[in-house]
Design a protein around this motif. Structure first.
Motif, mmCIF file in Angstrom:
data_model
loop_
_atom_site.group_PDB
_atom_site.id
_atom_site.type_symbol
_atom_site.label_atom_id
_atom_site.label_comp_id
_atom_site.label_asym_id
_atom_site.label_seq_id
_atom_site.Cartn_x
_atom_site.Cartn_y
_atom_site.Cartn_z
ATOM 1 N N PRO A 53 0.811 -1.224 0.000
ATOM 2 C CA PRO A 53 0.000 0.000 0.000
ATOM 3 C C PRO A 53 0.850 1.283 0.000
ATOM 4 C CG PRO A 53 -0.935 -1.579 1.503
ATOM 5 C CD PRO A 53 0.396 -2.126 1.072
ATOM 6 N N LEU A 57 0.207 4.180 -2.742
ATOM 7 C CA LEU A 57 -0.062 5.561 -2.332
ATOM 8 C C LEU A 57 1.021 6.521 -2.816
ATOM 9 C CD1 LEU A 57 -1.367 5.032 1.300
ATOM 10 C CD2 LEU A 57 -2.660 5.896 -0.658
ATOM 11 N N TYR A 58 2.273 6.090 -2.760
ATOM 12 C CA TYR A 58 3.401 6.917 -3.177
ATOM 13 C C TYR A 58 3.258 7.292 -4.653
ATOM 14 C CZ TYR A 58 8.255 8.557 -3.380
ATOM 15 O OH TYR A 58 9.378 9.324 -3.529
ATOM 16 N N GLU A 61 0.065 9.487 -5.256
ATOM 17 C CA GLU A 61 0.266 10.873 -4.819
ATOM 18 C C GLU A 61 1.242 11.598 -5.730
ATOM 19 O OE1 GLU A 61 1.453 13.609 -0.971
ATOM 20 O OE2 GLU A 61 1.277 11.444 -0.670
ATOM 21 N N TYR A 107 0.456 15.794 4.534
ATOM 22 C CA TYR A 107 -0.376 15.701 3.343
ATOM 23 C C TYR A 107 -1.058 16.963 3.067
ATOM 24 C CZ TYR A 107 -3.418 13.788 -0.181
ATOM 25 O OH TYR A 107 -4.028 13.537 -1.356
#
Length: 107
Positions: A53, A57-58, A61, A107
């Motif tokens: 995950p 996500l990396y 994003e 974030y």
């Protein structure tokens, strides 16, 4: 475990953490405590998110940041995982007191 590989580390970068390994471009970088701390922060992030995950996500994003910034380097530097690592890489005690999921505050 740290390995030296100028082929696995992308051009323009000095190190990369691919769980459970850290790859550095040159052996002299093993002495760079700030770089190693930066990579250890990524190691901790990867463990927190159970590795796969983290990469999903990396990459997700990164592409979102790339669409908004339209600049590769700026998009990379604005990924929340990178922001946490760059902000705290000089604090060699950071990992001792790092809260769980602390990358979220970047974030």
């Amino acid at each position: 475990m740290i390995f030296i590989s100028k082929f696995l580390v992308p051009k323009g970068y000095t190190g990369i953490t691919l769980f459970p390994f850290v790859f550095l471009k040159h052996s002299s970088l093993k002495q760079n405590k700030i770089l190693l701390n930066h990579e250890k922060i990524h190691f901790k992030q990867q463990l927190e998110l159970l590795v796969i995950p983290f990469y999903i996500l990396y990459v997700f994003e990164f592409f979102i940041r790339l669409l908004t910034c339209r600049n590769w380097q700026q998009a990379y530097r604005n990924i929340s995982f990178e922001r946490e690592a760059y902000t705290n890489e000089k604090d060699l005690n950071y990992l001792k007191s790092r809260p769980f999921y602390s990358f979220l505050k970047y974030y």
